[in-house]
Scaffold this motif. Structure first.
Motif, PDB file in Angstrom:
ATOM      1  N   ARG A   1       2.464  55.804 106.554  1.00 50.55           N
ATOM      2  CA  ARG A   1       2.805  55.707 105.691  1.00 50.55           C
ATOM      3  C   ARG A   1       2.048  55.268 104.070  1.00 50.55           C
ATOM      4  NH1 ARG A   1       4.874  50.983 102.997  1.00 50.55           N
ATOM      5  NH2 ARG A   1       7.728  51.664 102.233  1.00 50.55           N
ATOM      6  N   ASN A   2       0.890  55.074 104.316  1.00 47.43           N
ATOM      7  CA  ASN A   2       0.716  54.855 102.785  1.00 47.43           C
ATOM      8  C   ASN A   2      -0.184  56.275 102.727  1.00 47.43           C
ATOM      9  OD1 ASN A   2       0.846  51.890 102.927  1.00 47.43           O
ATOM     10  ND2 ASN A   2      -1.147  52.020 104.331  1.00 47.43           N
ATOM     11  N   ARG A   3      -0.660  56.739 103.765  1.00 40.43           N
ATOM     12  CA  ARG A   3      -0.627  58.707 103.713  1.00 40.43           C
ATOM     13  C   ARG A   3       0.346  59.576 102.562  1.00 40.43           C
ATOM     14  NH1 ARG A   3      -3.542  60.023 107.986  1.00 40.43           N
ATOM     15  NH2 ARG A   3      -1.889  61.427 108.743  1.00 40.43           N
ATOM     16  N   ALA A   4       1.517  59.338 103.032  1.00 38.07           N
ATOM     17  CA  ALA A   4       2.800  60.012 102.017  1.00 38.07           C
ATOM     18  C   ALA A   4       2.406  59.377 100.866  1.00 38.07           C
ATOM     19  CB  ALA A   4       3.708  59.554 103.029  1.00 38.07           C
ATOM     20  N   THR A   5       2.343  57.987 100.229  1.00 38.36           N
ATOM     21  CA  THR A   5       2.188  57.855  99.145  1.00 38.36           C
ATOM     22  C   THR A   5       1.084  58.477  98.754  1.00 38.36           C
ATOM     23  OG1 THR A   5       3.486  55.292 100.076  1.00 38.36           O
ATOM     24  CG2 THR A   5       1.822  55.390  97.760  1.00 38.36           C
ATOM     25  N   ALA A   6      -0.048  58.273  99.061  1.00 38.11           N
ATOM     26  CA  ALA A   6      -1.577  58.953  98.676  1.00 38.11           C
ATOM     27  C   ALA A   6      -0.869  60.466  98.049  1.00 38.11           C
ATOM     28  CB  ALA A   6      -2.414  58.391  98.916  1.00 38.11           C
ATOM     29  N   ILE A   7      -0.931  60.852  98.689  1.00 36.35           N
ATOM     30  CA  ILE A   7       0.144  62.243  98.744  1.00 36.35           C
ATOM     31  C   ILE A   7       0.687  62.443  97.507  1.00 36.35           C
ATOM     32  CG2 ILE A   7       0.961  64.432  99.201  1.00 36.35           C
ATOM     33  CD1 ILE A   7       0.019  63.579 102.349  1.00 36.35           C
ATOM     34  N   ALA A   8       1.653  61.587  97.307  1.00 33.23           N
ATOM     35  CA  ALA A   8       2.989  62.137  96.799  1.00 33.23           C
ATOM     36  C   ALA A   8       2.060  61.646  95.640  1.00 33.23           C
ATOM     37  CB  ALA A   8       3.952  60.972  97.041  1.00 33.23           C
ATOM     38  N   LYS A   9       1.061  60.672  95.117  1.00 33.65           N
ATOM     39  CA  LYS A   9       0.722  60.031  94.166  1.00 33.65           C
ATOM     40  C   LYS A   9      -0.196  61.372  93.328  1.00 33.65           C
ATOM     41  CE  LYS A   9       1.130  54.983  94.142  1.00 33.65           C
ATOM     42  NZ  LYS A   9       0.142  53.904  94.658  1.00 33.65           N
ATOM     43  N   THR A  10      -0.489  62.615  94.426  1.00 35.72           N
ATOM     44  CA  THR A  10      -1.377  62.912  93.662  1.00 35.72           C
ATOM     45  C   THR A  10      -1.455  64.268  92.607  1.00 35.72           C
ATOM     46  OG1 THR A  10      -1.769  64.974  95.434  1.00 35.72           O
ATOM     47  CG2 THR A  10      -3.269  63.027  95.778  1.00 35.72           C
ATOM     48  N   PHE A  11      -0.004  64.192  92.854  1.00 34.54           N
ATOM     49  CA  PHE A  11       0.783  65.345  91.838  1.00 34.54           C
ATOM     50  C   PHE A  11       0.676  65.003  90.357  1.00 34.54           C
ATOM     51  CE2 PHE A  11       1.308  67.057  96.544  1.00 34.54           C
ATOM     52  CZ  PHE A  11       1.357  68.114  96.307  1.00 34.54           C
ATOM     53  N   SER A  12       0.921  65.590  89.630  1.00 29.79           N
ATOM     54  CA  SER A  12       0.887  65.750  88.400  1.00 29.79           C
ATOM     55  C   SER A  12       2.236  65.689  87.989  1.00 29.79           C
ATOM     56  CB  SER A  12       0.269  66.945  87.273  1.00 29.79           C
ATOM     57  OG  SER A  12       0.862  67.698  87.546  1.00 29.79           O
ATOM     58  N   GLY A  13       2.306  64.968  86.845  1.00 32.81           N
ATOM     59  CA  GLY A  13       3.831  64.848  86.583  1.00 32.81           C
ATOM     60  C   GLY A  13       4.547  63.523  87.390  1.00 32.81           C
ATOM     61  N   VAL A  14       3.768  63.175  88.478  1.00 34.94           N
ATOM     62  CA  VAL A  14       4.399  61.688  89.121  1.00 34.94           C
ATOM     63  C   VAL A  14       4.511  61.010  88.589  1.00 34.94           C
ATOM     64  CG1 VAL A  14       3.943  60.486  91.162  1.00 34.94           C
ATOM     65  CG2 VAL A  14       4.580  63.039  91.546  1.00 34.94           C
ATOM     66  N   GLN A  15       4.646  60.022  88.363  1.00 31.36           N
ATOM     67  CA  GLN A  15       5.145  58.223  87.531  1.00 31.36           C
ATOM     68  C   GLN A  15       4.810  57.339  88.324  1.00 31.36           C
ATOM     69  OE1 GLN A  15       4.958  58.876  83.731  1.00 31.36           O
ATOM     70  NE2 GLN A  15       5.388  60.994  83.562  1.00 31.36           N
ATOM     71  N   SER A  16       5.360  57.690  89.668  1.00 28.40           N
ATOM     72  CA  SER A  16       5.555  56.536  90.156  1.00 28.40           C
ATOM     73  C   SER A  16       6.144  56.589  91.336  1.00 28.40           C
ATOM     74  CB  SER A  16       6.604  55.216  89.088  1.00 28.40           C
ATOM     75  OG  SER A  16       8.174  55.553  90.187  1.00 28.40           O
ATOM     76  N   VAL A  17       5.766  55.825  92.971  1.00 33.71           N
ATOM     77  CA  VAL A  17       6.094  56.827  93.499  1.00 33.71           C
ATOM     78  C   VAL A  17       6.718  55.200  94.605  1.00 33.71           C
ATOM     79  CG1 VAL A  17       5.564  57.286  96.451  1.00 33.71           C
ATOM     80  CG2 VAL A  17       4.190  58.269  94.476  1.00 33.71           C
ATOM     81  N   ASP A  18       7.735  55.051  94.796  1.00 33.92           N
ATOM     82  CA  ASP A  18       8.821  54.175  95.716  1.00 33.92           C
ATOM     83  C   ASP A  18       8.998  54.745  96.784  1.00 33.92           C
ATOM     84  OD1 ASP A  18      10.445  52.227  96.249  1.00 33.92           O
ATOM     85  OD2 ASP A  18      12.572  52.849  95.337  1.00 33.92           O
ATOM     86  N   ASN A  19       8.060  54.191  98.279  1.00 34.35           N
ATOM     87  CA  ASN A  19       7.807  54.672  99.061  1.00 34.35           C
ATOM     88  C   ASN A  19       8.641  53.491  99.842  1.00 34.35           C
ATOM     89  OD1 ASN A  19       7.212  54.793 102.366  1.00 34.35           O
ATOM     90  ND2 ASN A  19       5.107  55.351 101.830  1.00 34.35           N
TER      91      ASN A  19
END
Length: 95
Positions: free
Chosen positions: A70-88
Motif C-alpha cells: 500500500r505504501n509502495r503504491a503511494t511512493a510510486i504515484a508520488k514520483t511522477f511530475s504533475g502529481v500534487q497529492s496522493v489520496d491512498n
C-alpha cells in the motif's frame, strides 16, 4: 470597439478551454503513467488498483495484500511530475 471586445472575449475563452484541455490531458497522462508503473510491480499487478487523477490530485482505490505494498503504491504515484497529492484509499486484504 464592440467587435474588439468580442474578439478578446473569444480569445480569452479559447485560452481557458485550451488550458482545461491541457490539464485534462495531463491528468490522463499521469493516470496512465502511474497505472503502467503499478502493473510493473510484482505485488501490485496481481491486484486491481484503480488510479484516478483530477487537477494533479491522484486517488488510489482497490485492494492490496500488505501495508508495505500500500505504501509502495503511494511512493510510486508520488514520483511522477504533475502529481500534487496522493489520496491512498487502498484497502489491505490478506488472503
Amino acid at each position: 470597439d464592440t467587435l474588439k471586445a468580442a474578439t478578446e472575449n473569444a480569445e480569452s475563452s479559447a485560452k481557458v478551454a485550451a488550458n482545461k484541455a491541457i490539464d485534462k490531458f495531463d491528468d490522463m497522462a499521469i493516470t496512465t503513467a502511474i497505472s503502467a508503473e503499478l502493473t510493473k510491480d510484482p505485488d501490485i499487478k496481481l491486484f486491481n488498483v484503480n488510479v484516478d487523477t483530477k487537477d494533479g490530485a491522484v486517488t488510489l482505490k482497490g485492494t492490496v495484500p500488505t501495508d508495505e505494498v500500500r505504501n509502495r503504491a503511494t511512493a510510486i504515484a508520488k514520483t511522477f511530475s504533475g502529481v500534487q497529492s496522493v489520496d491512498n484509499q487502498l484497502v489491505v486484504k490478506s488472503n
